[in-house]
Design a protein around this motif. Structure first.
Motif, PDB file in Angstrom:
ATOM      1  N   VAL A 175      51.291  68.202  42.699  1.00 59.17           N
ATOM      2  CA  VAL A 175      50.246  68.254  41.670  1.00 59.17           C
ATOM      3  C   VAL A 175      49.233  69.297  42.136  1.00 59.17           C
ATOM      4  O   VAL A 175      48.533  69.097  43.127  1.00 59.17           O
ATOM      5  N   GLU A 176      49.177  70.415  41.425  1.00 58.38           N
ATOM      6  CA  GLU A 176      48.389  71.561  41.882  1.00 58.38           C
ATOM      7  C   GLU A 176      47.242  71.899  40.934  1.00 58.38           C
ATOM      8  O   GLU A 176      46.561  72.905  41.132  1.00 58.38           O
ATOM      9  N   THR A 177      47.043  71.087  39.905  1.00 52.90           N
ATOM     10  CA  THR A 177      45.910  71.259  38.996  1.00 52.90           C
ATOM     11  C   THR A 177      45.092  69.974  39.012  1.00 52.90           C
ATOM     12  O   THR A 177      45.598  68.904  39.363  1.00 52.90           O
ATOM     13  N   PRO A 178      43.803  70.051  38.638  1.00 52.77           N
ATOM     14  CA  PRO A 178      42.946  68.874  38.762  1.00 52.77           C
ATOM     15  C   PRO A 178      43.397  67.705  37.890  1.00 52.77           C
ATOM     16  O   PRO A 178      43.980  67.879  36.822  1.00 52.77           O
ATOM     17  N   VAL A 179      43.117  66.498  38.364  1.00 51.96           N
ATOM     18  CA  VAL A 179      43.321  65.286  37.578  1.00 51.96           C
ATOM     19  C   VAL A 179      42.239  65.233  36.497  1.00 51.96           C
ATOM     20  O   VAL A 179      41.084  65.580  36.731  1.00 51.96           O
ATOM     21  N   LEU A 180      42.623  64.805  35.300  1.00 55.90           N
ATOM     22  CA  LEU A 180      41.722  64.752  34.149  1.00 55.90           C
ATOM     23  C   LEU A 180      41.296  63.310  33.898  1.00 55.90           C
ATOM     24  O   LEU A 180      42.115  62.394  33.960  1.00 55.90           O
ATOM     25  N   ALA A 181      40.024  63.095  33.575  1.00 57.20           N
ATOM     26  CA  ALA A 181      39.500  61.772  33.258  1.00 57.20           C
ATOM     27  C   ALA A 181      39.211  61.670  31.768  1.00 57.20           C
ATOM     28  O   ALA A 181      38.812  62.640  31.121  1.00 57.20           O
ATOM     29  N   GLY A 182      39.390  60.482  31.208  1.00 57.44           N
ATOM     30  CA  GLY A 182      39.065  60.237  29.811  1.00 57.44           C
ATOM     31  C   GLY A 182      39.587  58.882  29.377  1.00 57.44           C
ATOM     32  O   GLY A 182      40.248  58.177  30.142  1.00 57.44           O
ATOM     33  N   ASP A 183      39.301  58.511  28.155  1.00 59.99           N
ATOM     34  CA  ASP A 183      39.880  57.305  27.562  1.00 59.99           C
ATOM     35  C   ASP A 183      40.986  57.760  26.622  1.00 59.99           C
ATOM     36  O   ASP A 183      40.786  57.937  25.428  1.00 59.99           O
ATOM     37  N   PHE A 184      42.171  57.973  27.162  1.00 63.75           N
ATOM     38  CA  PHE A 184      43.274  58.532  26.389  1.00 63.75           C
ATOM     39  C   PHE A 184      43.940  57.485  25.495  1.00 63.75           C
ATOM     40  O   PHE A 184      44.480  57.814  24.438  1.00 63.75           O
ATOM     41  N   GLU A 185      43.897  56.229  25.919  1.00 65.38           N
ATOM     42  CA  GLU A 185      44.551  55.166  25.167  1.00 65.38           C
ATOM     43  C   GLU A 185      43.642  54.560  24.097  1.00 65.38           C
ATOM     44  O   GLU A 185      44.100  53.776  23.261  1.00 65.38           O
ATOM     45  N   ASP A 187      41.280  52.376  24.616  1.00 64.22           N
ATOM     46  CA  ASP A 187      41.043  50.965  24.913  1.00 64.22           C
ATOM     47  C   ASP A 187      39.735  50.735  25.661  1.00 64.22           C
ATOM     48  O   ASP A 187      39.524  49.678  26.247  1.00 64.22           O
ATOM     49  N   ARG A 188      38.864  51.753  25.656  1.00 62.32           N
ATOM     50  CA  ARG A 188      37.537  51.680  26.266  1.00 62.32           C
ATOM     51  C   ARG A 188      37.580  51.509  27.772  1.00 62.32           C
ATOM     52  O   ARG A 188      36.644  51.006  28.381  1.00 62.32           O
ATOM     53  N   SER A 189      38.677  51.916  28.389  1.00 62.41           N
ATOM     54  CA  SER A 189      38.766  51.924  29.842  1.00 62.41           C
ATOM     55  C   SER A 189      39.074  53.336  30.310  1.00 62.41           C
ATOM     56  O   SER A 189      39.581  54.168  29.549  1.00 62.41           O
ATOM     57  N   LEU A 190      38.742  53.595  31.550  1.00 59.27           N
ATOM     58  CA  LEU A 190      38.906  54.934  32.099  1.00 59.27           C
ATOM     59  C   LEU A 190      40.350  55.181  32.502  1.00 59.27           C
ATOM     60  O   LEU A 190      40.948  54.407  33.250  1.00 59.27           O
ATOM     61  N   ASP A 191      40.918  56.277  31.993  1.00 55.85           N
ATOM     62  CA  ASP A 191      42.266  56.709  32.345  1.00 55.85           C
ATOM     63  C   ASP A 191      42.198  58.007  33.138  1.00 55.85           C
ATOM     64  O   ASP A 191      41.224  58.766  33.049  1.00 55.85           O
ATOM     65  N   LEU A 192      43.254  58.282  33.878  1.00 58.71           N
ATOM     66  CA  LEU A 192      43.399  59.533  34.610  1.00 58.71           C
ATOM     67  C   LEU A 192      44.734  60.159  34.231  1.00 58.71           C
ATOM     68  O   LEU A 192      45.747  59.458  34.134  1.00 58.71           O
ATOM     69  N   LEU A 193      44.741  61.470  34.033  1.00 60.83           N
ATOM     70  CA  LEU A 193      45.975  62.187  33.719  1.00 60.83           C
ATOM     71  C   LEU A 193      46.267  63.183  34.828  1.00 60.83           C
ATOM     72  O   LEU A 193      45.441  64.033  35.156  1.00 60.83           O
ATOM     73  N   ALA A 194      47.467  63.060  35.412  1.00 64.34           N
ATOM     74  CA  ALA A 194      47.932  64.002  36.431  1.00 64.34           C
ATOM     75  C   ALA A 194      49.227  64.632  35.944  1.00 64.34           C
ATOM     76  O   ALA A 194      50.106  63.941  35.426  1.00 64.34           O
ATOM     77  N   SER A 235      39.728  57.673  21.135  1.00 64.53           N
ATOM     78  CA  SER A 235      40.798  58.129  22.018  1.00 64.53           C
ATOM     79  C   SER A 235      40.660  59.626  22.247  1.00 64.53           C
ATOM     80  O   SER A 235      40.565  60.401  21.292  1.00 64.53           O
ATOM     81  N   ASP A 236      40.636  60.050  23.516  1.00 64.21           N
ATOM     82  CA  ASP A 236      40.486  61.469  23.843  1.00 64.21           C
ATOM     83  C   ASP A 236      41.813  62.200  23.690  1.00 64.21           C
ATOM     84  O   ASP A 236      42.849  61.738  24.196  1.00 64.21           O
ATOM     85  N   GLU A 237      41.781  63.340  23.010  1.00 61.76           N
ATOM     86  CA  GLU A 237      42.929  64.238  22.973  1.00 61.76           C
ATOM     87  C   GLU A 237      42.885  65.140  24.197  1.00 61.76           C
ATOM     88  O   GLU A 237      41.817  65.448  24.730  1.00 61.76           O
TER      89      GLU A 237
END
Length: 427
Positions: A175-185, A187-194, A235-237
């Motif tokens: 994983v060579e790019t930053p992890v992204l934070a947001g509420d992707f689902e 559901d009002r909880s914090l998600d991370l995308l790698a 929900s974050d795009e």
């Protein structure tokens, strides 16, 4: 225009009158200092709250802090490995003074004191680190944490105050790019995308690091992703730079493509509301020397404009701010041949600075902020591989995107990470 003189210094010469009419005063070099070559410089707030100091984490492994007021060196640290990511800046231990968090190729993560550059903690990973860290409260305890991936494929969540590992998720590919934070689902909880360098995307629960959904995207990211709730449905795009710009939606465990924008991407992405409709556009540069403003709903270009003569790709990340005091955003884009062009919100070129590198190459990302604390906006950039320069632009308006990559709040300002970490928490 500007040139590099025989001493290697950036020298601004008079711009044409048609260009100067867009600025309150001609751009001028305020100071210029020797510095290690840094792909992604950043800023840290001065202790007197008057402007910023510049932090350059070099590909050589040397980290240097320069005074934003006059450029004099403040401190230096040897990381022991090359640094490619943009250091993150936040008060991760809550002592009232910010730390500088960075990872290096020697498999180390460092938390340095912004006061003197001394390590407050270090943490060893199983692989080299080339991505920028993410600063966010992963477990809802009101304290900032560090999320950072490595080339071995592990994503780590670290306690910000100590560097203690909170959880580790192994993704089996670098994983060579930053992890992204947001509420992707939504559901009002914090998600991370790698996203791995083979294009495998994974959404993680921020509190525990558990996998929520995965998808093979095939296309690997080339820079930091960004996210925004475009339709305000909770929900974050997600917008990913790769061979193209790709928009994704993640709902009910399904990751779906929304659109592709077919530019040959050569920069990071910026988010900015250019038309004042309350919804940001995606700004991106391409290898054909163009910058594009892309509609987040349709993936169509609102406008595309040439940076220079089109013979060189756009580098860094497009910057957005009111640099001429007209209460409208301007877009700044830098080509790899050192030509910086400023456009209005509709893509019309306003003025340019042509600074020529000694090696005819500019891969270091520029910065936009009131760096020296005089109330006016400045441009921070490396005119060559050995020096950093502060160029006064003159405007004093709002900055929408001023740095190489976004923070946990998906903003491009220098205060967003801390504000987001205390506002949106997991759990």
């Amino acid at each position: 225009m500007s040139t590099i003189n025989k001493t290697g210094l950036l020298a601004l010469t008079a711009l044409p009158l048609v260009a100067l009419c867009a600025l309150a005063a001609a751009p001028r070099v305020v100071w210029q200092q020797p510095a290690p070559y840094a792909l992604r410089p950043t800023l840290v707030a001065r202790r007197d709250k008057q402007g910023w100091d510049v932090v350059l984490a070099g590909t050589s492994g040397t980290v240097v802090a320069l005074s934003g007021k006059d450029g004099h060196p403040l401190w230096q640290f040897a990381a022991g490995g090359s640094i490619a990511g943009c250091p993150a800046v936040a008060d991760v231990d809550g002592d009232g003074s910010p730390e500088i968090i960075l990872g290096a190729s020697n498999r180390q993560v460092y938390a340095l004191s912004a006061r003197d550059g001394r390590p407050e903690w270090t943490m060893k990973t199983v692989g080299g680190v080339v991505a920028s860290p993410l600063i966010v409260d992963v477990n809802g305890n009101g304290k900032l944490d560090v999320v950072i991936p490595c080339q071995h494929g592990n994503v780590y969540a670290l306690e910000g105050a100590t560097g203690r590992i909170l959880w580790t998720r192994e993704l089996r590919r670098p994983v060579e790019t930053p992890v992204l934070a947001g509420d992707f689902e939504g559901d009002r909880s914090l998600d991370l995308l790698a996203v791995t360098n083979t294009g495998d995307a994974t959404v993680l629960d921020a509190r525990y690091g558990s996998v929520k959904t995965q998808r093979a995207l095939i296309e690997a990211p080339t820079d930091a992703p960004v996210a925004v709730d475009t339709n305000r449905d909770g929900s974050d795009e997600v917008f990913l730079p790769g061979a193209t710009v790709r928009a994704l939606s993640v709902r009910r465990g399904v990751m779906e493509d929304l659109w592709f924008f077919g530019a040959k991407v050569s920069t990071g992405l910026a988010l900015a509301d250019l038309d004042a409709d309350g919804v940001p556009e995606v700004l991106v540069g391409d290898s054909d020397g163009r910058v594009h403003a892309v509609n987040v709903f349709t993936g169509k270009a609102m406008w595309s404009a040439q940076v220079g003569d089109g013979s060189a790709p756009v580098r860094g990340t497009p910057l957005v701010g009111d640099v001429n005091g007209d209460h409208q955003p301007e877009v700044l884009a830098l080509s790899s041949k050192g030509r910086l062009v400023t456009f209005d919100a509709r893509g019309k070129p306003l003025w340019e600075i042509a600074h020529v590198n000694s090696d005819d190459r500019t891969d270091s990302a520029p910065l936009l902020a009131d760096i020296n604390g005089d109330g006016l906006l400045d441009l921070g950039l490396m005119p060559n591989a050995q020096q950093f320069a502060l160029v006064a632009l003159g405007g004093s308006g709002q900055i929408q995107w001023g740095k190489p990559s976004g923070d946990a709040a998906n903003t491009g300002t220098f205060n967003g990470a801390v504000a987001f970490g205390r506002r949106l928490r997991s759990g």
